[in-house]
Structures are given as C-alpha cells and as structure tokens.
Write an enzyme that holds these catalytic residues in place. Structure first.
Site, PDB file in Angstrom:
ATOM      1  N   ARG A 105     -13.720 -70.689 -17.581  1.00  0.00           N
ATOM      2  CA  ARG A 105     -13.866 -69.218 -17.720  1.00  0.00           C
ATOM      3  C   ARG A 105     -15.127 -68.655 -17.366  1.00  0.00           C
ATOM      4  NH1 ARG A 105     -11.274 -65.596 -22.420  1.00  0.00           N
ATOM      5  NH2 ARG A 105     -12.668 -67.280 -23.704  1.00  0.00           N
ATOM      6  N   THR A 109     -17.065 -62.670 -15.859  1.00  0.00           N
ATOM      7  CA  THR A 109     -15.927 -62.035 -15.175  1.00  0.00           C
ATOM      8  C   THR A 109     -14.680 -62.245 -16.139  1.00  0.00           C
ATOM      9  OG1 THR A 109     -15.304 -63.796 -13.858  1.00  0.00           O
ATOM     10  CG2 THR A 109     -16.868 -62.010 -13.007  1.00  0.00           C
ATOM     11  N   ASP A 201     -11.946 -70.580 -31.313  1.00  0.00           N
ATOM     12  CA  ASP A 201     -12.102 -71.368 -29.998  1.00  0.00           C
ATOM     13  C   ASP A 201     -11.581 -72.739 -30.281  1.00  0.00           C
ATOM     14  OD1 ASP A 201     -13.214 -73.220 -28.056  1.00  0.00           O
ATOM     15  OD2 ASP A 201     -14.459 -71.540 -27.584  1.00  0.00           O
ATOM     16  N   ASP A 204     -13.406 -75.978 -29.140  1.00  0.00           N
ATOM     17  CA  ASP A 204     -14.510 -76.223 -30.193  1.00  0.00           C
ATOM     18  C   ASP A 204     -13.847 -76.845 -31.576  1.00  0.00           C
ATOM     19  OD1 ASP A 204     -16.725 -75.445 -28.619  1.00  0.00           O
ATOM     20  OD2 ASP A 204     -16.808 -73.597 -29.475  1.00  0.00           O
TER      21      ASP A 204
HETATM   22  N1  URA Z   1      -9.756 -69.442 -26.018  1.00  0.00           N
HETATM   23  C1  URA Z   1      -9.806 -69.955 -27.320  1.00  0.00           C
HETATM   24  O1  URA Z   1     -10.128 -71.035 -27.475  1.00  0.00           O
HETATM   25  N2  URA Z   1      -9.585 -68.989 -28.256  1.00  0.00           N
HETATM   26  C2  URA Z   1      -9.362 -67.596 -27.970  1.00  0.00           C
HETATM   27  O2  URA Z   1      -8.850 -67.008 -28.853  1.00  0.00           O
HETATM   28  C3  URA Z   1      -9.191 -67.281 -26.876  1.00  0.00           C
HETATM   29  C4  URA Z   1      -9.348 -68.309 -25.761  1.00  0.00           C
END
Ligand code: URA
Length: 210
Positions: A105, A109, A201, A204
């Site tokens: 990502r 943007t 995330d 993570d």
């Molecule tokens: N990616 C993630 O890991 N968590 C989110 O909340 C959005 C995208």
C-alpha cells in the site's frame, strides 16, 4: 449483480475474533487464533462448492459418493498478512494449491502497487479463495482480483477477518460478482486507512513485527 456479503456469525468464530482484537493478545496467541479461525472460515467458504458423485468401494459394496468437483481449489494469499490464513485453511483443504499476490500500500495514496504474482497453471478450471485478513480501503483487494481475473478462474471468493462499509463498497463497485466472507463489518476507516475498532495491523500482529 449480486454484491454478496456472507457474515460468518458462528459463536466459535466470533469468540476467537474477540480475543484477536484485544490489544494485549500476544503474537503467539494471535497466530494460534488466526490459525484456528481460518480453519473454521474454510469450512464456511466451501459450503456451496460444486460437488460431483464418484464411484467408490466400501469394504461392503460399491457406491456413488460426493467429492468437491473440479481441479484443486487455489488459496490466493495477498502478501504478507494473507499468509497468516494459509496453515489453517490448508488443514481443512490439504490438496489446495497456493498462489501469491504481492501488493503493498503506497502510504501517501493508499493505492495498491503490485510486486509479485504467481498462480498455478490451469486456472480456468479452478475455484479461487482470495485471502486477506483486513478488507480496509479495498484498494489491494480490487487490484488483486483485477489481476486474478486475467487468469480466468472458474470462480472467486474473498475472505477476510474484518472489513468496513467503505471496503465493501469499493470492492463490490469493482467486483460485484465476487462474494465476501467475513466474521465482522466494523464501523469505519480512520484517516490512516485502518479499520476501527478493528484489530490493528494484522501483518504486524501475525508476524510480530511491531
Ligand atoms: N490493514 C491492517 O492490517 N489493519 C487495518 O486496520 C487496515 C489495513
């Protein structure tokens, strides 16, 4: 067109997702939970897979009995968080093939940029399950399915752990024919593209990289 969203509201799924959302859940527990949850999701995802009758022989006699029709299912993992789903799904679908879609990502943007794409051969006869724990902005999911459609699979399903109204809209505006399977539709996206309340995330938390 259908714009189907299947909410997987089974108590076992909801219970495990709640544990995953908690901020003090350890990496070890998070990983175990995603593993357990993905096996349960695979069960729901394959509920309406086409079946075919084959002749088998039991110790007593021959019979016609159902098996999943067609070539092997493809689990298409959107790297890297999608890989968290693989072990649990493969437990239920041990013969599945695995494809990888590398997208990141762009932080400015929030758009998806492709860096890797590898699928098995013979996609025309295969049913694909796209794996990505978070359907957030929807941009990576749309880009992944755009690319997958170039391989002309027989069907595509999309599965995540958590999504939000904006992610569903973006995804189904582009791909109304691809059903979404999810245990949760959360309130909204925040300004950083994270789902709230969400679970943080996912990559993570699965890989312990924070
Ligand atoms: N990616 C993630 O890991 N968590 C989110 O909340 C959005 C995208």
């Amino acid at each position: 067109m259908s714009r189907d969203v299947h909410i997987i509201d089974h108590p076992l799924v909801q219970h495990k997702l709640t544990l995953m959302r908690k901020k003090d859940t350890s990496t070890k527990s998070f990983r175990e939970l995603v593993h357990e949850l993905s096996a349960l999701l695979a069960y729901e995802l394959t509920r309406d897979m086409p079946m075919q009758q084959i002749e088998i022989e039991t110790p007593l006699e021959k019979m016609m009995s159902p098996v999943i029709d067609g070539k092997k299912i493809v689990l298409a993992s959107i790297l890297r968080a999608g890989n968290g789903f693989l072990d649990g799904m493969l437990q239920v679908l041990p013969g599945a093939r695995v494809g990888h879609i590398g997208l990141y990502r762009d932080p400015a943007t929030l758009k998806a940029v492709e860096y890797y794409f590898k699928m098995p051969s013979g996609m025309e006869e295969r049913d694909v399950i796209v794996l990505d724990p978070m359907l957030a902005t929807g941009n990576s999911a749309v880009a992944a399915v755009d690319r997958l459609k170039e391989t002309h699979p027989r069907s595509i399903r999309f599965v995540c752990l958590v999504t939000c109204p904006q992610g569903i809209k973006t995804f189904h505006d582009a791909h109304p024919d691809v059903p979404i399977y999810t245990p949760a539709v959360d309130r909204e996206l925040n300004e950083h593209g994270y789902i709230v309340p969400g679970l943080g995330d996912a990559g993570d938390r699965i890989f312990g990289t924070k």
